[in-house]
Motif scaffolding. Structure first.
Motif, PDB file in Angstrom:
ATOM      1  N   PHE A 160       0.819  -1.208   0.000  1.00  0.00           N
ATOM      2  CA  PHE A 160       0.000   0.000   0.000  1.00  0.00           C
ATOM      3  C   PHE A 160       0.857   1.264   0.000  1.00  0.00           C
ATOM      4  N   PHE A 161       2.045   1.193   0.551  1.00  0.00           N
ATOM      5  CA  PHE A 161       2.961   2.325   0.444  1.00  0.00           C
ATOM      6  C   PHE A 161       3.280   2.589  -1.022  1.00  0.00           C
ATOM      7  N   LYS A 162       3.545   1.543  -1.775  1.00  0.00           N
ATOM      8  CA  LYS A 162       3.840   1.692  -3.201  1.00  0.00           C
ATOM      9  C   LYS A 162       2.626   2.201  -3.967  1.00  0.00           C
ATOM     10  N   ARG A 163       1.435   1.932  -3.447  1.00  0.00           N
ATOM     11  CA  ARG A 163       0.220   2.429  -4.082  1.00  0.00           C
ATOM     12  C   ARG A 163      -0.095   3.865  -3.677  1.00  0.00           C
ATOM     13  N   GLY A 164       0.701   4.451  -2.793  1.00  0.00           N
ATOM     14  CA  GLY A 164       0.539   5.864  -2.477  1.00  0.00           C
ATOM     15  C   GLY A 164       0.045   6.179  -1.090  1.00  0.00           C
ATOM     16  N   ILE A 165      -0.219   5.166  -0.272  1.00  0.00           N
ATOM     17  CA  ILE A 165      -0.703   5.417   1.088  1.00  0.00           C
ATOM     18  C   ILE A 165       0.432   6.002   1.924  1.00  0.00           C
ATOM     19  N   ARG A 166       0.151   7.136   2.597  1.00  0.00           N
ATOM     20  CA  ARG A 166       1.192   7.781   3.390  1.00  0.00           C
ATOM     21  C   ARG A 166       0.865   7.860   4.880  1.00  0.00           C
ATOM     22  N   TYR A 167      -0.282   7.408   5.293  1.00  0.00           N
ATOM     23  CA  TYR A 167      -0.519   7.107   6.703  1.00  0.00           C
ATOM     24  C   TYR A 167      -1.560   6.010   6.805  1.00  0.00           C
ATOM     25  N   ILE A 168      -1.532   5.286   7.911  1.00  0.00           N
ATOM     26  CA  ILE A 168      -2.556   4.280   8.201  1.00  0.00           C
ATOM     27  C   ILE A 168      -3.127   4.564   9.583  1.00  0.00           C
ATOM     28  N   THR A 169      -4.453   4.737   9.645  1.00  0.00           N
ATOM     29  CA  THR A 169      -5.182   4.759  10.915  1.00  0.00           C
ATOM     30  C   THR A 169      -5.357   3.300  11.309  1.00  0.00           C
ATOM     31  N   LEU A 170      -4.716   2.866  12.365  1.00  0.00           N
ATOM     32  CA  LEU A 170      -4.568   1.434  12.615  1.00  0.00           C
ATOM     33  C   LEU A 170      -5.898   0.700  12.815  1.00  0.00           C
ATOM     34  N   ALA A 171      -6.893   1.363  13.406  1.00  0.00           N
ATOM     35  CA  ALA A 171      -8.209   0.737  13.608  1.00  0.00           C
ATOM     36  C   ALA A 171      -9.286   1.769  13.304  1.00  0.00           C
ATOM     37  N   HIS A 172     -10.551   1.275  13.277  1.00  0.00           N
ATOM     38  CA  HIS A 172     -11.661   2.220  13.097  1.00  0.00           C
ATOM     39  C   HIS A 172     -12.661   2.004  14.229  1.00  0.00           C
ATOM     40  N   SER A 173     -13.913   1.706  13.911  1.00  0.00           N
ATOM     41  CA  SER A 173     -14.953   1.681  14.937  1.00  0.00           C
ATOM     42  C   SER A 173     -15.039   0.370  15.700  1.00  0.00           C
ATOM     43  N   LEU A 174     -14.318  -0.640  15.243  1.00  0.00           N
ATOM     44  CA  LEU A 174     -14.224  -1.915  15.956  1.00  0.00           C
ATOM     45  C   LEU A 174     -12.755  -2.286  16.106  1.00  0.00           C
ATOM     46  N   SER A 175     -12.437  -2.982  17.162  1.00  0.00           N
ATOM     47  CA  SER A 175     -11.079  -3.507  17.308  1.00  0.00           C
ATOM     48  C   SER A 175     -10.789  -4.465  16.158  1.00  0.00           C
ATOM     49  N   ASN A 176      -9.571  -4.466  15.669  1.00  0.00           N
ATOM     50  CA  ASN A 176      -9.204  -5.353  14.569  1.00  0.00           C
ATOM     51  C   ASN A 176      -7.930  -6.123  14.914  1.00  0.00           C
ATOM     52  N   HIS A 177      -7.302  -6.729  13.920  1.00  0.00           N
ATOM     53  CA  HIS A 177      -6.153  -7.588  14.207  1.00  0.00           C
ATOM     54  C   HIS A 177      -4.869  -6.794  14.453  1.00  0.00           C
ATOM     55  N   LEU A 178      -4.949  -5.446  14.350  1.00  0.00           N
ATOM     56  CA  LEU A 178      -3.799  -4.610  14.673  1.00  0.00           C
ATOM     57  C   LEU A 178      -3.937  -3.960  16.042  1.00  0.00           C
TER      58      LEU A 178
END
Length: 424
Positions: free
Chosen positions: A181-199
């Motif tokens: 995703f970095f190569k696709r242009g993503i420059r930040y990641i919000t690690l989770a959203h409204s539910l806990s996830n695997h991160l």
């Protein structure tokens, strides 16, 4: 060429005017001269026209907004945002009017896709959409992968479209997807959203299976550091936030959060202790404009509506999608309208952060197109950044302070993250 732009960036940051030049070949002496002109204006006996000054500032400096949910809005209902649109908070003409130069396009995946599957595929689809926006209107939009790109696009009169991924679910447990995703242009990641996830655990989710960051989440933070991708702590539980600060070797951001001081008990916002810890590490909190983020009265109003709606659904055995629930909402809101925040309340959040840690650690993360119809009066869409600037001027902030808020603080952090990666 990239090296030259980064040198220009560092020069501009050292002058605290990241975008003082609007001419292609402008040099240091001219930037200093501009600052001297500003100083002369500030000591003038003439009354200041704050509105006109705000308009001037909105065009003079890069305005970066770290969270604009255009892609998901277009996924639900496509609009050509290169022209005027009837719906939504963003389109090109309104953005130009507001002086917006660098809206981070949010690559958002709903939290329930973690269990259902399809997170990565949806993220890919949204990135494709942003790339198409730029390809279809190259005279208006350009993908931005670095601070240097933002500066170059600004000088050329093209709006930058950097991208941030909201929710780490699309990584799907594969560390290699961070680089993908970095190569696709993503420059930040919000690690989770409204539910806990695997991160990571989420501030919205009572279930906290990771007790903060998971082992995979910790590995993701380290990989983001290695690649030069900013780590975003918005949406995370408090424990996960502190875990990120422990693991990350570089400053981190909160791309669209506000101050918990004004919304006690709302974990989605950041406490004073968290804001101080973020700043101590060099990070930046970007203020979310949503009324329920900035105003306790608005939160109370919305919570009362949700409780009444849930009672209606329970009594009638219907789900939230049922037509009768929409009718209920219309009748409820006719009697008890939503309570909007206003510009003054949003400015209070900026004041609070600056009083706590200084002007170097705050920026704009509006959440336009992401908070529905809950935007404050005076900040209803991307045409209204001059209102924010005017409010800051009225409250006594200098042009130099405002330049930092508009983009300088973001560019400083982003550059630090890039430099760290290049030194690996």
């Amino acid at each position: 060429m990239k090296s030259m732009f980064l040198k220009l960036l560092l020069l501009a940051l050292s002058l605290s005017v990241v975008t003082a030049c609007q001419q292609e070949e402008q040099a240091t002496d001219e930037a200093v001269s501009n600052l001297e002109v500003v100083a002369e204006v500030e000591v003038s006996d003439k009354p200041v026209d704050f509105s006109a000054k705000a308009e001037e500032i909105s065009k003079k400096y890069i305005i970066a907004d770290t969270h604009v949910d255009v892609p998901y809005r277009l996924l639900e209902k496509y609009d050509d945002v290169s022209g005027s649109t009837e719906g939504g908070d963003f389109d090109y003409p309104r953005a130009v009017k507001g002086g917006l130069d660098a809206p981070f396009m949010s690559i958002y995946t709903p939290a329930d896709l973690e269990e259902k599957g399809g997170s990565k595929a949806q993220a890919e689809q949204l990135i494709d959409m942003v790339e198409k926006m730029a390809a279809d209107s190259p005279e208006k939009f350009a993908i931005a992968l670095s601070p240097g790109d933002l500066l170059r696009n600004f000088r050329q009169g093209v709006m930058s479209l950097p991208m941030g991924m909201e929710n780490g679910s699309p990584l799907e447990g594969d560390l290699a997807n961070v680089e993908h995703f970095f190569k696709r242009g993503i420059r930040y990641i919000t690690l989770a959203h409204s539910l806990s996830n695997h991160l990571s655990d989420s501030s919205y989710d009572e279930a906290r299976p990771n007790d903060g960051l998971s082992d995979f989440g910790r590995a993701v933070v380290k990989e983001m550091n290695r690649l030069g991708m900013m780590v975003d702590v918005s949406h995370l539980s408090d424990k996960a936030f502190y875990d990120v600060l422990e693991v990350s070797e570089v400053p981190v951001i909160a791309s669209h959060s506000s101050a918990r001081e004004f919304t006690p008990g709302f974990e989605r916002n950041m406490s004073d202790e968290m804001i101080k810890a973020l700043a101590e590490k060099g990070g930046v909190i970007f203020i979310n404009f949503g009324s329920t983020f900035v105003s306790q009265a608005s939160r109370d109003n919305y919570d009362a509506y949700k409780e009444a709606r849930q009672k209606f659904m329970d009594e009638n055995g219907v789900s939230v999608e049922h037509e009768s629930v929409m009718t209920f909402t219309e009748q409820y809101r006719a009697e008890k309208p939503f309570e909007f925040a206003d510009l003054a309340i949003v400015l209070n959040h900026f004041d609070h952060v600056i009083d706590l840690v200084g002007v170097d650690y705050v920026g704009i993360g509006s959440d336009y197109d992401g908070v529905g119809d809950s935007l404050p009066t005076g900040l209803k869409d991307v045409s209204t950044y001059p209102n924010l600037i005017e409010g800051l001027l009225v409250r006594g902030y200098s042009e130099d302070d405002i330049a930092k808020i508009l983009s300088g603080n973001l560019l400083r952090v982003w550059t630090q993250v890039e430099n760290h990666a290049q030194q690996q």
